[in-house]
Design a protein around this motif. Structure first.
Motif, mmCIF file in Angstrom:
data_model
loop_
_atom_site.group_PDB
_atom_site.id
_atom_site.type_symbol
_atom_site.label_atom_id
_atom_site.label_comp_id
_atom_site.label_asym_id
_atom_site.label_seq_id
_atom_site.Cartn_x
_atom_site.Cartn_y
_atom_site.Cartn_z
ATOM 1 N N PHE A 1 0.764 -1.411 0.250
ATOM 2 C CA PHE A 1 0.296 0.251 -0.090
ATOM 3 C C PHE A 1 0.628 1.378 0.305
ATOM 4 O O PHE A 1 0.777 1.750 1.334
ATOM 5 C CB PHE A 1 -0.766 -0.193 1.067
ATOM 6 N N LEU A 2 1.686 1.293 -1.350
ATOM 7 C CA LEU A 2 2.433 2.504 -1.400
ATOM 8 C C LEU A 2 1.453 3.941 -1.538
ATOM 9 O O LEU A 2 1.944 5.117 -1.726
ATOM 10 C CB LEU A 2 3.716 2.491 -2.146
ATOM 11 N N CYS A 3 0.693 3.634 -2.583
ATOM 12 C CA CYS A 3 0.194 4.616 -3.217
ATOM 13 C C CYS A 3 -1.371 4.614 -3.975
ATOM 14 O O CYS A 3 -1.663 2.965 -4.038
ATOM 15 C CB CYS A 3 1.291 5.821 -4.550
ATOM 16 N N VAL A 4 -2.283 5.355 -4.121
ATOM 17 C CA VAL A 4 -3.636 4.943 -4.477
ATOM 18 C C VAL A 4 -3.687 6.429 -5.262
ATOM 19 O O VAL A 4 -3.006 6.920 -5.832
ATOM 20 C CB VAL A 4 -4.578 5.552 -3.278
ATOM 21 N N THR A 5 -4.857 5.618 -6.335
ATOM 22 C CA THR A 5 -4.846 6.726 -7.433
ATOM 23 C C THR A 5 -6.966 7.822 -7.258
ATOM 24 O O THR A 5 -8.159 6.544 -6.701
ATOM 25 C CB THR A 5 -5.347 5.821 -8.943
ATOM 26 N N SER A 6 -6.795 8.945 -7.041
ATOM 27 C CA SER A 6 -8.248 9.443 -7.030
ATOM 28 C C SER A 6 -8.913 10.467 -8.185
ATOM 29 O O SER A 6 -7.663 10.685 -8.353
ATOM 30 C CB SER A 6 -7.879 10.230 -5.272
#
Length: 237
Positions: free
Chosen positions: A3-8
């Motif tokens: 869980f290093l990055c997410v997209t919003s």
């Protein structure tokens, strides 16, 4: 998958009456160089990818811009109620607002990774059980927007903020320790899929801190690296 990055996906169309959206996007890029921005769509939506702290920083920047424009509206004699209605008409703006107060309820908004949200909801129930606090989540792909509602009073606001802070702290800790693995069973026959389901149901007792989310073609396994590795190895054997 760590869980290093997410997209919003943000909707900045609410700023269209006040700003040139292309110029606003350039401001956003300068403000948040650690984030990756997709192309600005005609409807005002733009995809943004990066870490949760960087996304929170961008949210705070946009909130400040919105407040600044609201103050300009007041100086120009525009109705505050009209400004509020315009904000509420756009879902993206509602997601970015940190808190909204009306005559009856106080609302706090928190954006979480969807897998972490479900893991927290399954294993950290006390984060969802504050006195006089109602917590709900709306999932949009990898992102879940959490709404924390409490009574519109000093005590109620304190309860809501306490619940939000607890969820934020859990989220930060879980991002550090959780890992996600996807196991596909797309090629299996119906009978094989049934045996596969029976297998992972038996393994739940052996790995009680693993969250298993089944889909039509795969399952997602979320837990600590050791638990996820052990679980997936058992399944593959």
């Amino acid at each position: 998958q760590a869980f290093l990055c997410v997209t919003s996906t943000l909707n900045v169309a609410v700023f269209r009456d006040h700003l040139v959206l292309e110029e606003l996007v350039e401001e956003m890029k300068k403000q948040s160089p650690a984030l990756s921005f997709g192309p600005l769509q005609r409807d005002g939506r733009i995809a943004v990818q990066g870490s949760f702290p960087a996304l929170r920083g961008l949210r705070e920047f946009l909130l400040l811009r919105a407040r600044s424009l609201s103050e300009e509206d007041k100086r120009e004699g525009k109705s505050q109620q009209r400004a509020r209605r315009k904000l509420q008409e756009h879902r993206g703006a509602a997601e970015m607002r940190n808190s909204v107060r009306d005559a009856h309820r106080e609302k706090q908004v928190l954006v979480l990774d969807t897998d972490i949200y479900h893991y927290m909801k399954h294993f950290y129930l006390k984060a969802f059980q504050g006195d006089g606090v109602v917590i709900s989540g709306v999932t949009d792909g990898d992102i879940t927007t959490v709404c924390i509602e409490s009574a519109a009073s000093k005590a109620g606001a304190a309860q809501g903020l306490r619940a939000k802070k607890m969820m934020e702290n859990y989220s930060v800790e879980l991002q550090k320790i959780l890992r996600k693995e996807r196991i596909s069973f797309r090629e299996l026959s119906r009978a094989e899929k049934q045996r596969f389901k029976q297998l992972w149901e038996r393994l739940k007792a052996q790995y009680p801190k693993v969250l298993i989310t089944p889909y039509d073609t795969h399952i997602d396994v979320v837990g600590t690296p050791a638990d996820v590795f052990g679980f997936t190895e058992e399944v593959r054997r």
